[in-house]
Design a protein around this motif. Structure first.
Motif, PDB file in Angstrom:
ATOM      1  N   GLY A   1       0.818  -1.209   0.000  1.00  0.00           N
ATOM      2  CA  GLY A   1       0.000   0.000   0.000  1.00  0.00           C
ATOM      3  C   GLY A   1       0.843   1.247   0.000  1.00  0.00           C
ATOM      4  N   ASP A   2       0.201   2.360   0.174  1.00  0.00           N
ATOM      5  CA  ASP A   2       0.855   3.656   0.207  1.00  0.00           C
ATOM      6  C   ASP A   2       0.866   4.213   1.625  1.00  0.00           C
ATOM      7  N   SER A   3       1.810   5.085   1.898  1.00  0.00           N
ATOM      8  CA  SER A   3       1.805   5.788   3.173  1.00  0.00           C
ATOM      9  C   SER A   3       0.548   6.649   3.277  1.00  0.00           C
ATOM     10  N   ILE A   4       0.020   6.764   4.479  1.00  0.00           N
ATOM     11  CA  ILE A   4      -1.178   7.561   4.693  1.00  0.00           C
ATOM     12  C   ILE A   4      -0.831   9.038   4.484  1.00  0.00           C
ATOM     13  N   PRO A   5      -1.553   9.743   3.633  1.00  0.00           N
ATOM     14  CA  PRO A   5      -1.237  11.160   3.387  1.00  0.00           C
ATOM     15  C   PRO A   5      -1.593  12.024   4.588  1.00  0.00           C
ATOM     16  N   ASP A   6      -1.142  13.245   4.527  1.00  0.00           N
ATOM     17  CA  ASP A   6      -1.459  14.185   5.593  1.00  0.00           C
ATOM     18  C   ASP A   6      -2.968  14.353   5.723  1.00  0.00           C
ATOM     19  N   ARG A   7      -3.404  14.529   6.936  1.00  0.00           N
ATOM     20  CA  ARG A   7      -4.827  14.716   7.212  1.00  0.00           C
ATOM     21  C   ARG A   7      -5.328  16.019   6.579  1.00  0.00           C
ATOM     22  N   ILE A   8      -6.512  15.969   5.969  1.00  0.00           N
ATOM     23  CA  ILE A   8      -7.105  17.197   5.460  1.00  0.00           C
ATOM     24  C   ILE A   8      -7.624  18.017   6.639  1.00  0.00           C
ATOM     25  N   THR A   9      -7.939  19.254   6.382  1.00  0.00           N
ATOM     26  CA  THR A   9      -8.441  20.117   7.453  1.00  0.00           C
ATOM     27  C   THR A   9      -9.938  19.916   7.644  1.00  0.00           C
ATOM     28  N   GLN A  10     -10.437  20.355   8.792  1.00  0.00           N
ATOM     29  CA  GLN A  10     -11.869  20.282   9.053  1.00  0.00           C
ATOM     30  C   GLN A  10     -12.629  21.128   8.039  1.00  0.00           C
ATOM     31  N   ASP A  11     -12.080  22.274   7.661  1.00  0.00           N
ATOM     32  CA  ASP A  11     -12.727  23.115   6.644  1.00  0.00           C
ATOM     33  C   ASP A  11     -12.860  22.366   5.329  1.00  0.00           C
ATOM     34  N   SER A  12     -11.810  21.664   4.930  1.00  0.00           N
ATOM     35  CA  SER A  12     -11.871  20.904   3.679  1.00  0.00           C
ATOM     36  C   SER A  12     -12.908  19.802   3.766  1.00  0.00           C
ATOM     37  N   LEU A  13     -12.958  19.121   4.913  1.00  0.00           N
ATOM     38  CA  LEU A  13     -13.954  18.072   5.102  1.00  0.00           C
ATOM     39  C   LEU A  13     -15.362  18.656   5.033  1.00  0.00           C
ATOM     40  N   ASP A  14     -15.577  19.795   5.668  1.00  0.00           N
ATOM     41  CA  ASP A  14     -16.898  20.427   5.649  1.00  0.00           C
ATOM     42  C   ASP A  14     -17.304  20.800   4.228  1.00  0.00           C
ATOM     43  N   ILE A  15     -16.346  21.281   3.448  1.00  0.00           N
ATOM     44  CA  ILE A  15     -16.641  21.657   2.056  1.00  0.00           C
ATOM     45  C   ILE A  15     -17.026  20.426   1.257  1.00  0.00           C
ATOM     46  N   LEU A  16     -16.270  19.337   1.416  1.00  0.00           N
ATOM     47  CA  LEU A  16     -16.590  18.100   0.706  1.00  0.00           C
ATOM     48  C   LEU A  16     -18.002  17.633   1.035  1.00  0.00           C
ATOM     49  N   LYS A  17     -18.336  17.639   2.308  1.00  0.00           N
ATOM     50  CA  LYS A  17     -19.659  17.164   2.714  1.00  0.00           C
ATOM     51  C   LYS A  17     -20.757  18.100   2.232  1.00  0.00           C
ATOM     52  N   ALA A  18     -20.500  19.399   2.271  1.00  0.00           N
ATOM     53  CA  ALA A  18     -21.494  20.362   1.794  1.00  0.00           C
ATOM     54  C   ALA A  18     -21.767  20.180   0.306  1.00  0.00           C
ATOM     55  N   MET A  19     -20.755  19.763  -0.435  1.00  0.00           N
ATOM     56  CA  MET A  19     -20.910  19.523  -1.863  1.00  0.00           C
ATOM     57  C   MET A  19     -21.474  18.141  -2.160  1.00  0.00           C
TER      58      MET A  19
ATOM     59  N   ASN B   1     -31.560  13.192   5.089  1.00  0.00           N
ATOM     60  CA  ASN B   1     -32.035  14.496   5.575  1.00  0.00           C
ATOM     61  C   ASN B   1     -33.057  15.130   4.641  1.00  0.00           C
ATOM     62  N   GLY B   2     -33.437  14.419   3.577  1.00  0.00           N
ATOM     63  CA  GLY B   2     -34.452  14.917   2.660  1.00  0.00           C
ATOM     64  C   GLY B   2     -33.916  15.646   1.446  1.00  0.00           C
ATOM     65  N   GLU B   3     -32.619  15.918   1.418  1.00  0.00           N
ATOM     66  CA  GLU B   3     -32.046  16.616   0.273  1.00  0.00           C
ATOM     67  C   GLU B   3     -31.942  15.681  -0.928  1.00  0.00           C
ATOM     68  N   PRO B   4     -32.136  16.208  -2.137  1.00  0.00           N
ATOM     69  CA  PRO B   4     -31.951  15.381  -3.328  1.00  0.00           C
ATOM     70  C   PRO B   4     -30.485  15.050  -3.536  1.00  0.00           C
ATOM     71  N   ARG B   5     -30.224  13.926  -4.180  1.00  0.00           N
ATOM     72  CA  ARG B   5     -28.854  13.552  -4.494  1.00  0.00           C
ATOM     73  C   ARG B   5     -28.419  14.237  -5.781  1.00  0.00           C
ATOM     74  N   ASN B   6     -27.196  14.679  -5.814  1.00  0.00           N
ATOM     75  CA  ASN B   6     -26.643  15.326  -6.995  1.00  0.00           C
ATOM     76  C   ASN B   6     -26.602  14.330  -8.150  1.00  0.00           C
ATOM     77  N   VAL B   7     -27.152  14.695  -9.290  1.00  0.00           N
ATOM     78  CA  VAL B   7     -27.170  13.779 -10.432  1.00  0.00           C
ATOM     79  C   VAL B   7     -25.790  13.647 -11.071  1.00  0.00           C
ATOM     80  N   MET B   8     -24.901  14.562 -10.811  1.00  0.00           N
ATOM     81  CA  MET B   8     -23.561  14.509 -11.378  1.00  0.00           C
ATOM     82  C   MET B   8     -22.610  13.954 -10.307  1.00  0.00           C
ATOM     83  N   ASN B   9     -21.670  13.121 -10.663  1.00  0.00           N
ATOM     84  CA  ASN B   9     -21.346  12.746 -12.027  1.00  0.00           C
ATOM     85  C   ASN B   9     -21.889  11.354 -12.387  1.00  0.00           C
ATOM     86  N   MET B  10     -22.188  10.557 -11.382  1.00  0.00           N
ATOM     87  CA  MET B  10     -22.574   9.173 -11.631  1.00  0.00           C
ATOM     88  C   MET B  10     -24.067   9.078 -11.917  1.00  0.00           C
ATOM     89  N   THR B  11     -24.474   9.733 -12.974  1.00  0.00           N
ATOM     90  CA  THR B  11     -25.895   9.864 -13.293  1.00  0.00           C
ATOM     91  C   THR B  11     -26.553   8.526 -13.568  1.00  0.00           C
TER      92      THR B  11
END
Length: 520
Positions: free
Chosen positions: A235-253, A467-477
């Motif tokens: 396997g590969d070495s575990i990369p540096d941990r992302i920040t909480q802000d980055s995680l929040d952005i990923l989840k928000a998207m 939570n009732g939100e629709p799923r994003n149709v992109m990219n795996m439509t």
């Protein structure tokens, strides 16, 4: 060993893709529009329908839906099995029921890589016959399962472990996720009642590890001398941990995947993604894309023997009887000897079909084709079975065969590419049925590699997030994990009325692309 494309890497890939649309592939060459891996804004439905095809139907799960459709050769839906959760991978039983992986909406801990948590059985009329949940904070069924002749189900399952536990098994610290790796096991479930299940057999990968890092551990040894074991420090070495802000952005998207935390990226160290059972041999084949290898183990052993290196018809206990695709994993070669790249859907060719006893698989992400782009191919390989149930090794200390006995690659290599999910299986007429998963493209090729039937899934359901939100149709439509050709004489179809539904289900219409993507 360097991984090809982990599911966390796919998150990044999807983010990039969502920002650039399909511009990159279109700019590379004006005649490469088929490089659109997700099939956005291309014609869907039947695109090739030759004469004199074998009579039959095609079964597939509707993306983002609780429905499984059966279509005829014209692309008309003739039957629907409808469940209550998103369908992952339907298998048709002789009585007309389907056994499916169902995406439990609230399973904890696991995510971003194929967990679904439930296995269900739904009869032809749509009645739920069995609804078995295997999802808690320590374990979950994921990706694939196989229904055995006795009705039991062999399923892949993750189980949690800790950083300290992995260290105690001899894994190098730089390879261990902070939350601990998800270890793999195979369980045999005996269905009981309408929702129960008894685990009657079990095999764990942790019982078959070897490592040359910590000589104080009981599994210390030379991986080169033990191809029957998994080298625990691939396997590969575990990369540096992302920040909480980055995680929040990923989840928000909506890109982060369920249950993603700062500590669990790269927990899915093996990512088993396919399982198949051979009743005549009483053996199990399975696939690990992270290792780019397929494997075979003995099932004639007891659970107790499965944790050892002795017992069963082969005398090898739960050790690997066969492995193929990446001999560098057991130090018998280098990267130039590698054959598989993030493969999916390992299956034995069944009795009565051309190539019976061989294995087929979808080799997803083969690097650097003639046009310098990655591509996909279908392989048929013929492991050499010995009388004792083990498999032949060649003089170079690798498992036979040296090369596939057959493969399918698009003539241009460009137009057939799906870097993840997907599958293939042999048909009764000798053709091969292929599911190019990301695009939702289902097609049939002859032994001479001619496409005689092709269909692009035009449907998409409307399952929302918890939570009732629709799923994003992109990219795996239209992405389709598993699709199956069903011959007209299949026992499940006998006596069934298979007229096109009237009205036909409504096809999904893609929203128009952003204005900036329309510009040439």
């Amino acid at each position: 060993m360097k991984k090809t494309l982990s599911y966390f890497s796919i998150i990044v890939f999807l983010l990039l893709l969502s920002n650039c649309g399909d511009k990159k592939s279109e700019e590379e060459s004006a005649d490469k529009k088929d490089r659109n891996m997700f099939g956005h804004y291309i014609p869907r439905g039947i695109t090739v329908n030759s004469e004199n095809l074998s009579p039959g139907y095609i079964m597939f799960p509707v993306p983002n839906s609780a429905s499984t459709y059966l279509i005829n050769r014209k692309g008309e839906v003739v039957h629907e099995w409808k469940g209550n959760y998103g369908v992952f991978n339907p298998y048709l039983m002789d009585d007309g029921s389907v056994v499916i992986g169902a995406n439990d909406p609230d399973y904890p801990v696991f995510g971003f890589g194929g967990p679904y948590g439930r296995i269900q059985k739904i009869n032809w009329a749509g009645k739920m016959l069995w609804d078995f949940e295997y999802a808690d904070t320590t374990q979950i069924v994921h990706h694939d399962f196989a229904v055995m002749p006795n009705g039991n189900v062999l399923a892949l399952a993750y189980e949690t472990s800790s950083y300290e536990y992995a260290l105690a098994l001899g894994r190098k610290p730089e390879f261990i996720p902070r939350s601990g790796p998800w270890m793999e096991k195979i369980i045999e479930i005996e269905p009981q009642g309408t929702s129960g299940g008894k685990i009657v057999w079990e095999w764990r990968v942790e019982d078959h590890l070897i490592q040359d890092y910590d000589e104080t551990k009981s599994n210390y040894g030379n991986p080169q001398e033990h191809p029957e074991l998994f080298n625990f420090n691939l396997g590969d070495s575990i990369p540096d941990r992302i920040t909480q802000d980055s995680l929040d952005i990923l989840k928000a998207m909506g890109r982060g995947g369920r249950n993603l935390t700062l500590d669990n990226p790269h927990s899915d160290i093996y990512h088993f993604n396919a399982i198949n059972y051979n009743a005549d041999l009483d053996q199990i084949a399975f696939s690990s894309p992270e290792l780019s290898e397929v494997f075979i183990i003995d099932h004639s052993i007891t659970t107790e023997e499965a944790a050892t290196h002795q017992g069963g018809k082969s005398g090898k206990g739960g050790d690997l009887l066969f492995r193929w695709g990446n001999p560098e994993n057991y130090m018998q070669g280098d990267s130039t000897d590698r054959k598989l790249y993030y493969q999916h859907d390992i299956r034995w060719i069944e009795k009565g079909k051309p190539g019976a006893g061989n294995l087929t698989l979808y080799n997803n992400d083969v690097p650097m084709g003639p046009d310098s782009l990655h591509y996909s191919t279908i392989y048929e390989i013929n492991p050499v079975l010995l009388q004792d149930g083990t498999y032949e090794m060649m003089t170079n200390n690798r498992f036979a065969p040296e090369e596939p006995v057959w493969n399918y690659v698009a003539k241009d290599t460009i137009s057939f590419y799906g870097s993840f999910i997907s599958g293939a299986h042999r048909m009764e007429n000798g053709n091969t049925f292929i599911n190019e998963g990301p695009k939702g493209r289902l097609f049939e090729v002859t032994p001479d590699r001619e496409i005689v039937w092709e269909y692009l899934v035009p449907y998409r359901g409307n399952i929302h997030k918890p939570n009732g939100e629709p799923r994003n149709v992109m990219n795996m439509t239209h992405s389709t994990f598993r699709a199956t050709f069903v011959p007209a004489d299949h026992p499940a179809l006998q006596g069934k009325e298979l007229k096109p539904l009237d009205p036909q289900p409504e096809v999904f219409v893609m929203p128009p692309p952003p204005e900036e993507d329309k510009k040439e």
